[in-house]
Scaffold this motif. Structure first.
Motif, PDB file in Angstrom:
ATOM      1  N   SER A  28      43.447  70.540  37.372  1.00  0.00           N
ATOM      2  CA  SER A  28      44.188  70.640  36.139  1.00  0.00           C
ATOM      3  C   SER A  28      44.731  69.279  35.484  1.00  0.00           C
ATOM      4  CB  SER A  28      45.084  71.716  35.878  1.00  0.00           C
ATOM      5  OG  SER A  28      46.155  71.588  36.877  1.00  0.00           O
ATOM      6  N   SER A  29      44.903  69.223  34.129  1.00  0.00           N
ATOM      7  CA  SER A  29      45.554  68.156  33.590  1.00  0.00           C
ATOM      8  C   SER A  29      46.713  68.861  32.503  1.00  0.00           C
ATOM      9  CB  SER A  29      44.762  67.321  32.946  1.00  0.00           C
ATOM     10  OG  SER A  29      43.663  66.563  33.759  1.00  0.00           O
ATOM     11  N   VAL A  30      47.660  68.056  32.591  1.00  0.00           N
ATOM     12  CA  VAL A  30      48.522  68.600  31.706  1.00  0.00           C
ATOM     13  C   VAL A  30      48.740  67.466  30.509  1.00  0.00           C
ATOM     14  CG1 VAL A  30      51.003  69.028  31.057  1.00  0.00           C
ATOM     15  CG2 VAL A  30      49.798  69.904  33.134  1.00  0.00           C
ATOM     16  N   THR A  31      48.551  67.938  29.277  1.00  0.00           N
ATOM     17  CA  THR A  31      48.569  67.074  28.050  1.00  0.00           C
ATOM     18  C   THR A  31      49.632  67.160  27.148  1.00  0.00           C
ATOM     19  OG1 THR A  31      47.139  68.515  26.804  1.00  0.00           O
ATOM     20  CG2 THR A  31      46.247  66.940  28.423  1.00  0.00           C
ATOM     21  N   LEU A  32      49.985  66.092  26.589  1.00  0.00           N
ATOM     22  CA  LEU A  32      50.920  66.371  25.135  1.00  0.00           C
ATOM     23  C   LEU A  32      50.250  66.687  23.999  1.00  0.00           C
ATOM     24  CD1 LEU A  32      53.875  66.238  24.069  1.00  0.00           C
ATOM     25  CD2 LEU A  32      53.371  63.847  23.741  1.00  0.00           C
ATOM     26  N   ALA A  33      50.492  67.660  23.337  1.00  0.00           N
ATOM     27  CA  ALA A  33      49.568  67.892  22.052  1.00  0.00           C
ATOM     28  C   ALA A  33      50.810  68.242  20.778  1.00  0.00           C
ATOM     29  CB  ALA A  33      48.966  69.127  22.298  1.00  0.00           C
ATOM     30  N   THR A  34      50.017  68.107  19.819  1.00  0.00           N
ATOM     31  CA  THR A  34      50.903  68.586  18.625  1.00  0.00           C
ATOM     32  C   THR A  34      50.179  69.444  17.394  1.00  0.00           C
ATOM     33  OG1 THR A  34      51.774  66.244  18.380  1.00  0.00           O
ATOM     34  CG2 THR A  34      52.048  67.369  16.368  1.00  0.00           C
TER      35      THR A  34
END
Length: 351
Positions: A28-34
């Motif tokens: 998995s990857s954890v991303t910053l999102a708006t």
């Protein structure tokens, strides 16, 4: 508003602008999102379905979603919705901007005793919430505790489980340096395993290393299984009360180990101090009253070395490879899978 079912009709990219990857693992990857409409920031955990291509791994993801959906506590990361496509599963989570507890200690040094007390009060509160609902986290460690502006938040519920006290659990799971001896010894275990992990976390944030550490993963298993640990040489700088707390949490016999309610009623937690203390969550540079002479410990791993400062100072920590330090404090399993992917779990998972 939290979605009750995976959103199979829309893509996560329809609602969110994903800007930065803030963590990566094997699965998995954890991303910053708006969010495109509200402009609010979120963390999105993107799980590659090609990497969870067996029923056990998929069940772990489903358990994590189910448990997060049911949790509502200020010290547990908030879950909002989930999107599922043919390629991936995307969990939309609360964005906690200050990273995890491991990185906080690595970058800023160990906590003062008062900062440690504040931290453990938040952790105990969240663990009490889980245990009162017959839930066990089973992988509490600094990497799974996020540092918020007003306290810490538990995250990564991939190994969490509802259980029956009379039956207990048997599956081998968790991270070796933080797992209780009854797990390593293949015994039936209960919610006390979380309290053992809390003891390891408290030791880590006070002294800059876990109580069970060795370059050899098998040696870590042996130390944990036998409950062999000691206070470091600099432990004379902390109170007898916090030492008593650590002893109670790292009690080898689970029937004698502190429960979360015993820990919360312990004199180290209930004491009051009228003097103002700097928050470990809001300001990163200690006040002059809390600064100490810099000290360091050096940990080696396969011939390489990393240095971790264990004092409160504004100077950066001299680290050659932070990822190496992270893996050396956990296990080679951690080095292989990365901190954000499902933890080690036996193939016989079913309890």
């Amino acid at each position: 508003m939290i979605s009750d079912m995976p959103n199979n009709k829309a893509s996560v990219y329809d609602d969110y602008d994903i800007t930065d990857i803030i963590g990566e693992g094997t699965f998995s990857s954890v991303t910053l999102a708006t969010h495109k409409r509200t402009k609010e920031k979120y963390a999105i955990k993107i799980i590659d379905k090609a990497c969870i291509n067996n029923s056990q791994r998929r069940e772990m993801v489903d358990w994590e979603i189910s448990i997060l959906r049911r949790c509502n506590h200020p010290n547990i990361v908030e879950f909002y919705e989930v999107f599922e496509s043919d390629e991936d599963i995307c969990l939309v989570l609360e964005w906690v901007p200050n990273g995890d507890l491991f990185d906080r200690i690595v970058k800023e040094g160990v906590f003062t005793e008062e900062e440690s007390r504040q931290t453990m009060m938040s952790i105990f509160s969240a663990v009490e919430y889980l245990h009162d609902r017959s839930l066990v986290h089973r992988d509490l460690k600094p990497e799974n505790i996020l540092v918020g502006s007003g306290g810490v938040k538990l995250a990564d519920f991939g190994l969490s489980k509802y259980y029956e006290e009379a039956v207990g659990m048997e599956s081998a799971c968790g991270t070796p340096a933080y797992s209780a001896p009854e797990i390593n010894n293949n015994q039936v275990y209960r919610k006390g395993v979380d309290m053992w992990s809390c003891g390891c976390i408290l030791y880590f944030i006070l002294f800059g290393k876990p109580p069970f550490y060795d370059n050899d993963e098998q040696k870590i298993y042996d130390l944990v299984s036998q409950g062999r640990w000691t206070f470091p040489k600099n432990s004379s700088e902390v109170s007898d009360d916090v030492k008593d707390m650590i002893r109670g949490l790292l009690e080898h016999d689970p029937s004698k180990r502190f429960t979360v309610k015993t820990a919360m009623a312990h004199r180290w937690i209930t004491q009051t101090d009228s003097s103002p203390m700097p928050s470990p969550f809001i300001q990163s540079t200690p006040t002059s009253s809390t600064q100490t002479t810099p000290r360091a410990i050096t940990l080696s791993n396969n011939g390489s070395s990393v240095k971790l400062r264990i004092s409160n100072s504004s100077a950066p920590i001299p680290i050659k490879k932070q990822s190496l330090l992270r893996s050396s404090l956990n296990s080679s399993i951690e080095a292989f899978r990365g901190p954000l992917t499902p933890p080690f779990s036996s193939l016989e998972e079913g309890s």
